[in-house]
Design a protein around this motif. Structure first.
Motif, PDB file in Angstrom:
ATOM      1  N   THR A 242       1.359  -3.554  -3.673  1.00 18.56           N
ATOM      2  CA  THR A 242       2.806  -3.627  -3.853  1.00 18.56           C
ATOM      3  C   THR A 242       3.271  -2.582  -4.853  1.00 18.56           C
ATOM      4  OG1 THR A 242       2.824  -6.007  -3.398  1.00 18.56           O
ATOM      5  CG2 THR A 242       4.731  -5.099  -4.546  1.00 18.56           C
ATOM      6  N   LEU A 243       4.312  -1.836  -4.473  1.00 19.16           N
ATOM      7  CA  LEU A 243       4.940  -0.866  -5.366  1.00 19.16           C
ATOM      8  C   LEU A 243       6.333  -1.376  -5.705  1.00 19.16           C
ATOM      9  CD1 LEU A 243       2.772   0.794  -3.634  1.00 19.16           C
ATOM     10  CD2 LEU A 243       4.045   2.796  -4.369  1.00 19.16           C
ATOM     11  N   VAL A 244       6.661  -1.378  -6.982  1.00 19.29           N
ATOM     12  CA  VAL A 244       7.950  -1.878  -7.439  1.00 19.29           C
ATOM     13  C   VAL A 244       8.685  -0.781  -8.182  1.00 19.29           C
ATOM     14  CG1 VAL A 244       9.139  -3.588  -8.856  1.00 19.29           C
ATOM     15  CG2 VAL A 244       7.053  -4.232  -7.632  1.00 19.29           C
ATOM     16  N   ASP A 245       9.918  -0.503  -7.758  1.00 17.09           N
ATOM     17  CA  ASP A 245      10.771   0.455  -8.453  1.00 17.09           C
ATOM     18  C   ASP A 245      11.293  -0.218  -9.716  1.00 17.09           C
ATOM     19  OD1 ASP A 245      13.133   1.945  -9.305  1.00 17.09           O
ATOM     20  OD2 ASP A 245      12.984   3.003  -7.392  1.00 17.09           O
ATOM     21  N   LEU A 246      10.975   0.345 -10.884  1.00 11.07           N
ATOM     22  CA  LEU A 246      11.358  -0.301 -12.136  1.00 11.07           C
ATOM     23  C   LEU A 246      12.849  -0.182 -12.428  1.00 11.07           C
ATOM     24  CD1 LEU A 246       8.379   0.618 -14.516  1.00 11.07           C
ATOM     25  CD2 LEU A 246       8.702  -1.402 -13.066  1.00 11.07           C
ATOM     26  N   ALA A 247      13.538   0.721 -11.744  1.00 10.54           N
ATOM     27  CA  ALA A 247      14.963   0.891 -11.998  1.00 10.54           C
ATOM     28  C   ALA A 247      15.796  -0.192 -11.311  1.00 10.54           C
ATOM     29  CB  ALA A 247      15.424   2.269 -11.530  1.00 10.54           C
ATOM     30  N   ASP A 248      15.445  -0.524 -10.062  1.00 14.20           N
ATOM     31  CA  ASP A 248      16.267  -1.482  -9.322  1.00 14.20           C
ATOM     32  C   ASP A 248      15.483  -2.666  -8.765  1.00 14.20           C
ATOM     33  OD1 ASP A 248      14.887  -0.380  -7.193  1.00 14.20           O
ATOM     34  OD2 ASP A 248      16.547   0.869  -6.533  1.00 14.20           O
ATOM     35  N   GLY A 249      14.155  -2.714  -9.010  1.00 14.55           N
ATOM     36  CA  GLY A 249      13.358  -3.835  -8.561  1.00 14.55           C
ATOM     37  C   GLY A 249      12.991  -3.818  -7.095  1.00 14.55           C
ATOM     38  N   ARG A 250      13.372  -2.759  -6.361  1.00 15.01           N
ATOM     39  CA  ARG A 250      13.007  -2.711  -4.944  1.00 15.01           C
ATOM     40  C   ARG A 250      11.495  -2.680  -4.782  1.00 15.01           C
ATOM     41  NH1 ARG A 250      16.143   2.171  -2.286  1.00 15.01           N
ATOM     42  NH2 ARG A 250      15.427   3.117  -4.242  1.00 15.01           N
ATOM     43  N   ARG A 251      11.025  -3.370  -3.747  1.00 13.19           N
ATOM     44  CA  ARG A 251       9.593  -3.548  -3.548  1.00 13.19           C
ATOM     45  C   ARG A 251       9.185  -3.041  -2.170  1.00 13.19           C
ATOM     46  NH1 ARG A 251       9.459  -8.819  -3.605  1.00 13.19           N
ATOM     47  NH2 ARG A 251       8.692  -9.222  -1.505  1.00 13.19           N
ATOM     48  N   SER A 252       8.025  -2.372  -2.115  1.00 17.29           N
ATOM     49  CA  SER A 252       7.446  -1.981  -0.829  1.00 17.29           C
ATOM     50  C   SER A 252       5.994  -2.405  -0.813  1.00 17.29           C
ATOM     51  CB  SER A 252       7.569  -0.471  -0.604  1.00 17.29           C
ATOM     52  OG  SER A 252       6.913   0.251  -1.637  1.00 17.29           O
ATOM     53  N   ASP A 253       5.556  -2.944   0.326  1.00 14.12           N
ATOM     54  CA  ASP A 253       4.207  -3.473   0.466  1.00 14.12           C
ATOM     55  C   ASP A 253       3.401  -2.637   1.457  1.00 14.12           C
ATOM     56  OD1 ASP A 253       4.822  -5.527  -1.280  1.00 14.12           O
ATOM     57  OD2 ASP A 253       5.370  -6.923   0.320  1.00 14.12           O
ATOM     58  N   ILE A 254       2.115  -2.466   1.137  1.00 14.15           N
ATOM     59  CA  ILE A 254       1.163  -1.834   2.043  1.00 14.15           C
ATOM     60  C   ILE A 254       0.067  -2.863   2.292  1.00 14.15           C
ATOM     61  CG2 ILE A 254      -0.414   0.093   2.405  1.00 14.15           C
ATOM     62  CD1 ILE A 254       1.148   1.639   0.293  1.00 14.15           C
ATOM     63  N   SER A 255      -0.129  -3.244   3.561  1.00 14.78           N
ATOM     64  CA  SER A 255      -1.086  -4.292   3.872  1.00 14.78           C
ATOM     65  C   SER A 255      -2.178  -3.765   4.802  1.00 14.78           C
ATOM     66  CB  SER A 255      -0.376  -5.486   4.514  1.00 14.78           C
ATOM     67  OG  SER A 255       0.307  -5.081   5.694  1.00 14.78           O
ATOM     68  N   GLY A 256      -3.153  -4.624   5.063  1.00 16.11           N
ATOM     69  CA  GLY A 256      -4.229  -4.259   5.973  1.00 16.11           C
ATOM     70  C   GLY A 256      -5.479  -3.774   5.279  1.00 16.11           C
ATOM     71  N   TYR A 257      -5.558  -3.923   3.959  1.00 19.94           N
ATOM     72  CA  TYR A 257      -6.723  -3.464   3.209  1.00 19.94           C
ATOM     73  C   TYR A 257      -7.287  -4.626   2.387  1.00 19.94           C
ATOM     74  CZ  TYR A 257      -4.914   1.111   4.481  1.00 19.94           C
ATOM     75  OH  TYR A 257      -4.458   2.207   5.193  1.00 19.94           O
ATOM     76  N   SER A 258      -8.393  -4.358   1.718  1.00 23.47           N
ATOM     77  CA  SER A 258      -8.989  -5.340   0.810  1.00 23.47           C
ATOM     78  C   SER A 258      -9.174  -4.695  -0.552  1.00 23.47           C
ATOM     79  CB  SER A 258     -10.333  -5.834   1.368  1.00 23.47           C
ATOM     80  OG  SER A 258     -10.171  -6.430   2.626  1.00 23.47           O
TER      81      SER A 258
END
Length: 304
Positions: A242-258
């Protein structure tokens, strides 16, 4: 004869021309081969270099992200620091630690200091590139619990220690003080602002108080690191980065890994993970969109 002379001149010139080498993205500890290795190339096409030659190889080590220094436990059982420069043999120095073999180590970005942590306590050591010296140490009883996570400020003066009690304290030469509750904490870009992960949410602790950054991340994540722009978290159970933008809290997820056992590389935004199925993974958080690629030559199954 003119053709022969031309070929001879070209061969001599080629021999004198320096060979182009791939850029080094950083150094890491490969738990599978129990070795320190460089990652060379470019994001998306990087590979792990051969193991660094050490007199007393590590069974567990932590590497400073910009290279040149590792601290850990040798296969002989000694606690030691290894330092190196390109083209020179590594130099190993035994460390006389207050609480035995460390289970976690955090480095200062702007100082020659490292914080060593074991269940018995934490100790700050300076002068690792020369003559190591203990600056201060606190036993688990003084901290209020056993350390389960640590980070060090950019100047190496203050340490954030996450305890098994769920408390986060800051330790320094001035003593120990509670700062938050949570399961992980990281200083933003090596400064003094502290990013705290607790109950699926992120908050920022500064001199001005506590500010909520994002929520809904989910339980069980770990903080890989934080730059002034973003935080990177990973969850080994759900397989989500999970990557979180510290300015506005927007979140993006990358899945499919361990993803497991994150290590920051020299370039801000680059992280190395171990993956039981794929080996080494490289996260390029600077790409748009962020991407994950496999690092060839790593077999973490040997560490299982």
């Amino acid at each position: 004869m003119r053709i022969l002379a031309f070929l001879l001149t070209a061969l001599i010139a080629a021999a004198q021309t320096p060979r182009m080498s791939q850029p080094v993205l950083g150094y890491l500890f490969d738990a599978g081969s129990q070795s320190v290795r460089a990652v060379s190339g470019v994001p998306g096409a990087a590979s792990a270099d051969p193991a660094m030659a050490l007199e007393d190889a590590f069974s567990l080590a932590f590497v400073r992200s910009n290279g040149g220094l590792a601290v850990g436990v040798g296969k002989s059982g000694r606690v030691l620091a290894a330092r190196w420069q390109e083209g020179a043999a590594a130099v190993e120095t035994p460390l006389d630690t207050a609480f035995g073999a460390p289970e976690r180590v955090a480095f200062a970005r702007g100082a020659d200091r490292a914080l060593l942590a074991s269940p018995q306590g934490v100790e700050l050591i300076s002068g690792l590139a020369g003559t190591p010296e203990s600056m201060w140490a606190y036993a688990a009883q003084a901290l209020g619990g056993a350390p389960v996570g640590v980070d060090l400020s950019g100047d190496g003066a203050v340490a954030a220690v996450t305890l098994d009690s769920g408390q986060i304290v800051e330790a320094s030469a001035d003593g120990v003080r509670p700062v938050a509750t949570g399961s992980a904490a990281r200083y933003v870009a090596g400064g003094r602002d502290l990013l705290v992960y607790s109950k699926g949410g992120l908050s920022l602790v500064t001199e001005d108080g506590v500010t909520a950054v994002a929520d809904g991340i989910g339980d069980g994540a770990e903080l890989a690191g934080a730059s002034p722009d973003r935080a990177v978290l990973y969850n080994s159970r759900t397989g989500v980065v999970t990557l979180v933008d510290l300015a506005d809290g927007r979140r993006s997820d990358i899945s499919g890994y361990s993803p497991a056992r994150a290590q920051a590389l020299s370039i801000s935004g680059l992280f190395y993970f171990e993956d039981a199925e794929r080996g080494g993974l490289l996260l390029d958080a600077n790409a748009s969109p962020p991407r994950v690629s496999v690092v060839p030559g790593v077999d973490v199954r040997r560490a299982q």
